[in-house]
Design a protein around this motif. Structure first.
Motif, PDB file in Angstrom:
ATOM      1  N   ILE A  61      28.733  43.513  27.569  1.00 40.48           N
ATOM      2  CA  ILE A  61      28.453  42.345  28.347  1.00 40.48           C
ATOM      3  C   ILE A  61      29.917  42.062  28.843  1.00 40.48           C
ATOM      4  O   ILE A  61      29.939  41.623  29.962  1.00 40.48           O
ATOM      5  CB  ILE A  61      27.738  41.175  27.377  1.00 40.48           C
ATOM      6  CG1 ILE A  61      26.400  41.480  26.889  1.00 40.48           C
ATOM      7  CG2 ILE A  61      28.013  39.848  28.268  1.00 40.48           C
ATOM      8  CD1 ILE A  61      25.978  40.679  26.000  1.00 40.48           C
ATOM      9  N   ILE A  62      31.127  41.977  28.028  1.00 44.66           N
ATOM     10  CA  ILE A  62      32.092  41.562  28.952  1.00 44.66           C
ATOM     11  C   ILE A  62      32.643  42.580  29.858  1.00 44.66           C
ATOM     12  O   ILE A  62      33.145  42.048  30.892  1.00 44.66           O
ATOM     13  CB  ILE A  62      33.347  41.797  27.657  1.00 44.66           C
ATOM     14  CG1 ILE A  62      32.825  40.351  26.588  1.00 44.66           C
ATOM     15  CG2 ILE A  62      34.780  41.254  28.314  1.00 44.66           C
ATOM     16  CD1 ILE A  62      33.712  40.337  25.394  1.00 44.66           C
ATOM     17  N   ALA A  63      32.258  43.968  29.610  1.00 44.73           N
ATOM     18  CA  ALA A  63      32.595  44.815  30.895  1.00 44.73           C
ATOM     19  C   ALA A  63      32.064  44.413  31.945  1.00 44.73           C
ATOM     20  O   ALA A  63      32.588  44.545  33.193  1.00 44.73           O
ATOM     21  CB  ALA A  63      32.147  45.988  30.422  1.00 44.73           C
ATOM     22  N   VAL A  64      30.748  44.287  32.242  1.00 43.53           N
ATOM     23  CA  VAL A  64      30.169  43.693  33.345  1.00 43.53           C
ATOM     24  C   VAL A  64      30.638  42.513  33.835  1.00 43.53           C
ATOM     25  O   VAL A  64      30.877  42.324  35.109  1.00 43.53           O
ATOM     26  CB  VAL A  64      28.560  43.632  33.119  1.00 43.53           C
ATOM     27  CG1 VAL A  64      27.789  42.868  34.430  1.00 43.53           C
ATOM     28  CG2 VAL A  64      27.859  44.692  32.677  1.00 43.53           C
ATOM     29  N   ALA A  65      30.748  41.287  33.135  1.00 46.36           N
ATOM     30  CA  ALA A  65      31.458  40.148  33.409  1.00 46.36           C
ATOM     31  C   ALA A  65      32.683  40.335  34.259  1.00 46.36           C
ATOM     32  O   ALA A  65      33.220  39.821  34.994  1.00 46.36           O
ATOM     33  CB  ALA A  65      31.468  39.186  32.434  1.00 46.36           C
ATOM     34  N   ASP A  66      33.673  41.252  33.396  1.00 50.09           N
ATOM     35  CA  ASP A  66      34.975  41.656  33.848  1.00 50.09           C
ATOM     36  C   ASP A  66      35.048  42.037  35.153  1.00 50.09           C
ATOM     37  O   ASP A  66      35.523  41.996  36.216  1.00 50.09           O
ATOM     38  CB  ASP A  66      35.636  42.367  32.734  1.00 50.09           C
ATOM     39  CG  ASP A  66      37.111  42.671  33.181  1.00 50.09           C
ATOM     40  OD1 ASP A  66      37.835  41.749  33.727  1.00 50.09           O
ATOM     41  OD2 ASP A  66      37.650  43.823  32.535  1.00 50.09           O
ATOM     42  N   SER A  67      34.124  43.162  35.219  1.00 48.55           N
ATOM     43  CA  SER A  67      33.996  43.978  36.554  1.00 48.55           C
ATOM     44  C   SER A  67      33.451  43.176  37.859  1.00 48.55           C
ATOM     45  O   SER A  67      34.056  43.082  38.838  1.00 48.55           O
ATOM     46  CB  SER A  67      33.042  45.065  36.601  1.00 48.55           C
ATOM     47  OG  SER A  67      33.466  46.001  35.619  1.00 48.55           O
ATOM     48  N   TRP A  68      32.618  42.208  37.436  1.00 46.09           N
ATOM     49  CA  TRP A  68      32.202  41.244  38.528  1.00 46.09           C
ATOM     50  C   TRP A  68      33.366  40.264  38.889  1.00 46.09           C
ATOM     51  O   TRP A  68      33.557  40.087  40.253  1.00 46.09           O
ATOM     52  CB  TRP A  68      30.913  40.392  38.004  1.00 46.09           C
ATOM     53  CG  TRP A  68      30.658  39.267  39.016  1.00 46.09           C
ATOM     54  CD1 TRP A  68      31.121  38.055  38.889  1.00 46.09           C
ATOM     55  CD2 TRP A  68      29.713  39.372  40.066  1.00 46.09           C
ATOM     56  NE1 TRP A  68      30.553  37.462  39.688  1.00 46.09           N
ATOM     57  CE2 TRP A  68      29.672  38.047  40.568  1.00 46.09           C
ATOM     58  CE3 TRP A  68      29.032  40.380  40.599  1.00 46.09           C
ATOM     59  CZ2 TRP A  68      29.082  37.780  41.627  1.00 46.09           C
ATOM     60  CZ3 TRP A  68      28.263  40.174  41.826  1.00 46.09           C
ATOM     61  CH2 TRP A  68      28.254  38.706  42.172  1.00 46.09           C
ATOM     62  N   ASP A  69      34.023  39.784  38.092  1.00 47.94           N
ATOM     63  CA  ASP A  69      35.185  38.764  38.594  1.00 47.94           C
ATOM     64  C   ASP A  69      36.138  39.528  39.203  1.00 47.94           C
ATOM     65  O   ASP A  69      36.870  39.137  40.045  1.00 47.94           O
ATOM     66  CB  ASP A  69      35.683  38.138  37.145  1.00 47.94           C
ATOM     67  CG  ASP A  69      36.564  36.961  37.644  1.00 47.94           C
ATOM     68  OD1 ASP A  69      36.065  35.932  37.920  1.00 47.94           O
ATOM     69  OD2 ASP A  69      37.689  37.140  37.477  1.00 47.94           O
ATOM     70  N   ALA A  70      36.568  40.900  38.713  1.00 50.61           N
ATOM     71  CA  ALA A  70      37.597  41.665  39.412  1.00 50.61           C
ATOM     72  C   ALA A  70      37.180  41.814  40.924  1.00 50.61           C
ATOM     73  O   ALA A  70      37.834  41.817  41.741  1.00 50.61           O
ATOM     74  CB  ALA A  70      37.806  42.814  38.705  1.00 50.61           C
ATOM     75  N   MET A  71      36.068  42.300  41.025  1.00 45.25           N
ATOM     76  CA  MET A  71      35.402  42.800  42.483  1.00 45.25           C
ATOM     77  C   MET A  71      35.184  41.386  43.400  1.00 45.25           C
ATOM     78  O   MET A  71      35.404  41.547  44.481  1.00 45.25           O
ATOM     79  CB  MET A  71      33.952  43.458  42.440  1.00 45.25           C
ATOM     80  CG  MET A  71      34.266  44.661  41.876  1.00 45.25           C
ATOM     81  SD  MET A  71      32.632  45.672  41.764  1.00 45.25           S
ATOM     82  CE  MET A  71      31.562  44.619  40.644  1.00 45.25           C
ATOM     83  N   THR A  72      34.801  40.101  42.749  1.00 43.71           N
ATOM     84  CA  THR A  72      34.868  38.824  43.541  1.00 43.71           C
ATOM     85  C   THR A  72      35.967  38.285  43.589  1.00 43.71           C
ATOM     86  O   THR A  72      35.758  37.249  44.288  1.00 43.71           O
ATOM     87  CB  THR A  72      33.721  38.441  43.028  1.00 43.71           C
ATOM     88  OG1 THR A  72      33.801  38.028  41.721  1.00 43.71           O
ATOM     89  CG2 THR A  72      32.272  38.866  43.305  1.00 43.71           C
ATOM     90  N   SER A  73      37.080  38.601  43.425  1.00 45.02           N
ATOM     91  CA  SER A  73      38.311  37.888  43.262  1.00 45.02           C
ATOM     92  C   SER A  73      39.611  38.627  44.072  1.00 45.02           C
ATOM     93  O   SER A  73      39.435  40.055  44.321  1.00 45.02           O
ATOM     94  CB  SER A  73      39.062  37.739  41.995  1.00 45.02           C
ATOM     95  OG  SER A  73      38.316  37.187  40.968  1.00 45.02           O
ATOM     96  N   ASP A  74      40.176  38.062  44.978  1.00 45.15           N
ATOM     97  CA  ASP A  74      41.210  38.675  45.905  1.00 45.15           C
ATOM     98  C   ASP A  74      42.243  39.455  44.846  1.00 45.15           C
ATOM     99  O   ASP A  74      42.552  39.030  43.723  1.00 45.15           O
ATOM    100  CB  ASP A  74      42.095  37.657  46.560  1.00 45.15           C
ATOM    101  CG  ASP A  74      41.154  37.017  47.612  1.00 45.15           C
ATOM    102  OD1 ASP A  74      40.347  37.713  48.338  1.00 45.15           O
ATOM    103  OD2 ASP A  74      41.559  35.832  47.991  1.00 45.15           O
ATOM    104  N   ARG A  75      42.700  40.508  45.325  1.00 49.02           N
ATOM    105  CA  ARG A  75      43.697  41.427  44.732  1.00 49.02           C
ATOM    106  C   ARG A  75      44.928  41.866  45.675  1.00 49.02           C
ATOM    107  O   ARG A  75      44.536  41.724  46.905  1.00 49.02           O
ATOM    108  CB  ARG A  75      42.906  42.616  44.040  1.00 49.02           C
ATOM    109  CG  ARG A  75      42.213  42.177  43.039  1.00 49.02           C
ATOM    110  CD  ARG A  75      43.013  41.914  41.639  1.00 49.02           C
ATOM    111  NE  ARG A  75      42.263  42.067  40.460  1.00 49.02           N
ATOM    112  CZ  ARG A  75      41.670  40.954  40.103  1.00 49.02           C
ATOM    113  NH1 ARG A  75      41.574  39.789  40.871  1.00 49.02           N
ATOM    114  NH2 ARG A  75      40.822  40.682  38.949  1.00 49.02           N
ATOM    115  N   PRO A  76      46.083  42.231  45.165  1.00 42.59           N
ATOM    116  CA  PRO A  76      47.196  42.651  46.196  1.00 42.59           C
ATOM    117  C   PRO A  76      46.623  43.696  46.906  1.00 42.59           C
ATOM    118  O   PRO A  76      47.056  43.730  48.145  1.00 42.59           O
ATOM    119  CB  PRO A  76      48.159  42.850  45.133  1.00 42.59           C
ATOM    120  CG  PRO A  76      48.042  42.426  43.951  1.00 42.59           C
ATOM    121  CD  PRO A  76      46.312  42.348  43.825  1.00 42.59           C
TER     122      PRO A  76
END
Length: 441
Positions: free
Chosen positions: A362-377
């Protein structure tokens, strides 16, 4: 307050009144009015020092006093004393206000419910005690005390957690399990103290007051235990937030992951204690990044193979840090496994399928979603539709298919599945049907 909850809180009043009226007196029984007054007063005072061990579930040192009443007096006066003591104690709480919220610490309906359920529990405990202890021997006495304590605890707890469940929408068993994990040993110690209180108070009324010192010590130990747990969790979560703040692109990342993980876990209908375990782990899942150098953590380009190997160590580092805190005994496994993949190509252990704890999936999916939908350098945030498409593409390989589907259902605009969010919601149609049936009689 819903009509069902109000009805439940008022329901024990009638049987409690009937019990007090119908309990047979014990002709010729010797009672000590001074000791009775002392125990009622001490119980009322003790009720004013509750400790919150779970949402909507508090415990106080009164079990010691209540068991002493059952051991010292016949059922009728013992039950009446317990009811009066609780009514006085909760009545005082009705007059007091919480300085933080300004609200009264008890409502009148709470006084009615707490007093009534204790009268019911005490009467159910007093009669077996009198029967078992009638033999007069030490073994019979101990058996009677154990039976009385177990019965009183079971009935009172069942009635309270059902009310708390109706109030919060949580599963009553989960509320009990969460509270028992914290207070069960202290409650057992209070019953032992209550028996000693009864033994020492016979013929020595003032010792009843003196015995409240160890009882207060037990309650203080519980309060400190709960406070220490809260402080530990807050401290560890603060460390995780410091890690997030090291990079402006990941600020509040852990909080966001925890919120998504909780919603997904609830959609999967996991028990409340499992949801809380997942929340705790999700809040600190990147704690191990505290050991990653800034030049690697903030690198705007692609990581080298050496840098990626260094980055892959953060789950193990986080689990090692959490191993020092008993509160994360189970949650550390979720932190360790949150970068594992269903197909076995994840890290650090290459686990696959069901070998990965559900909370970690569950954390893996939530983590991936937040990473994809957040700005990164190295890229701008992906649109929600694009990120969801990526999750769907990785179902069954990178991420657990059932978890991805449950996560998708929690997103705004997702179709309503009709699945109940809580046991209270699920049971409401049944309660309405029963109510209609009763009304038709």
């Amino acid at each position: 307050m819903s009509p069902w909850l109000r009805a439940y809180l008022l329901a024990p009043a009638a049987p409690a009144i009937a019990i007090i009226a119908l309990l047979p007196a014990a002709p010729g029984a010797v009672t000590d009015p001074v000791l009775m007054a002392v125990l009622v007063t001490v119980g009322a005072v003790a009720a004013n020092f509750p400790v919150m061990v779970s949402p909507r579930y508090k415990v106080d040192p009164t079990p010691a006093v209540y068991l002493a009443c059952i051991v010292l007096f016949p059922p009728a006066p013992a039950v009446a004393m317990i009811g009066l003591s609780r009514a006085l104690g909760d009545g005082a709480l009705c007059l007091r206000r919480n300085p933080a919220t300004g609200r009264r610490r008890r409502r009148p309906i709470d006084v009615v419910f707490n007093t009534s359920q204790l009268v019911i529990a005490a009467s159910a405990a007093a009669l077996p005690y009198q029967t078992l202890a009638a033999g007069g021997g030490p073994a019979s006495q101990v058996a009677g005390v154990v039976a009385a304590a177990a019965i009183m605890y079971a009935i009172s707890t069942i009635l309270v957690v059902i009310g708390a469940g109706l109030m919060t929408g949580r599963n009553p068993f989960d509320i009990w399990a969460e509270a028992a994990a914290v207070d069960l040993r202290q409650t057992a110690a209070l019953y032992v103290a209550g028996y000693l209180l009864a033994v020492l108070s016979t013929g020595h009324t003032l010792l009843a007051v003196a015995m409240m010192v160890p009882v207060a010590g037990i309650q203080l130990a519980l309060k400190r235990s709960v406070l220490l747990r809260e402080q530990t969790i807050n401290a560890v979560e603060s460390m995780a937030d410091v890690v997030d703040r090291r990079d402006p692109y990941t600020y509040q990342h852990s909080q966001s992951v925890a919120e998504h993980a909780v919603r997904t876990a609830r959609r999967l209908r996991l028990p409340d204690h499992e949801v809380e375990l997942i929340r705790l782990a999700a809040r600190v899942h990147d704690l191990g990044k505290i050991a990653i150098p800034d030049e690697v953590l903030h690198k705007s380009g692609r990581l080298s193979s050496e840098e990626f190997e260094l980055m892959k160590k953060h789950p193990e580092t986080g689990a090692e840090i959490l191993a020092k805190f008993p509160e994360y005994k189970r949650g550390r496994e979720l932190v360790l496994a949150h970068h594992e993949r269903i197909d076995g190509l994840g890290y650090p252990r290459g686990l696959a399928g069901s070998a990965i704890a559900l909370g970690a999936r569950i954390i893996a999916v939530a983590d991936s979603w937040d990473a994809m939908t957040s700005d990164r350098p190295y890229r701008a945030a992906l649109d929600g539709e694009v990120a969801l498409t990526e999750l769907m593409r990785g179902k069954g390989t990178q991420w657990d298919a059932e978890v991805v589907d449950a996560f998708a259902e929690t997103l705004p605009g997702a179709p309503v599945t009709g699945r109940p969010e809580s046991w209270a919601e699920a049971g409401r149609p049944l309660l309405r049907s029963l109510g209609a049936a009763v009304g038709a009689l």
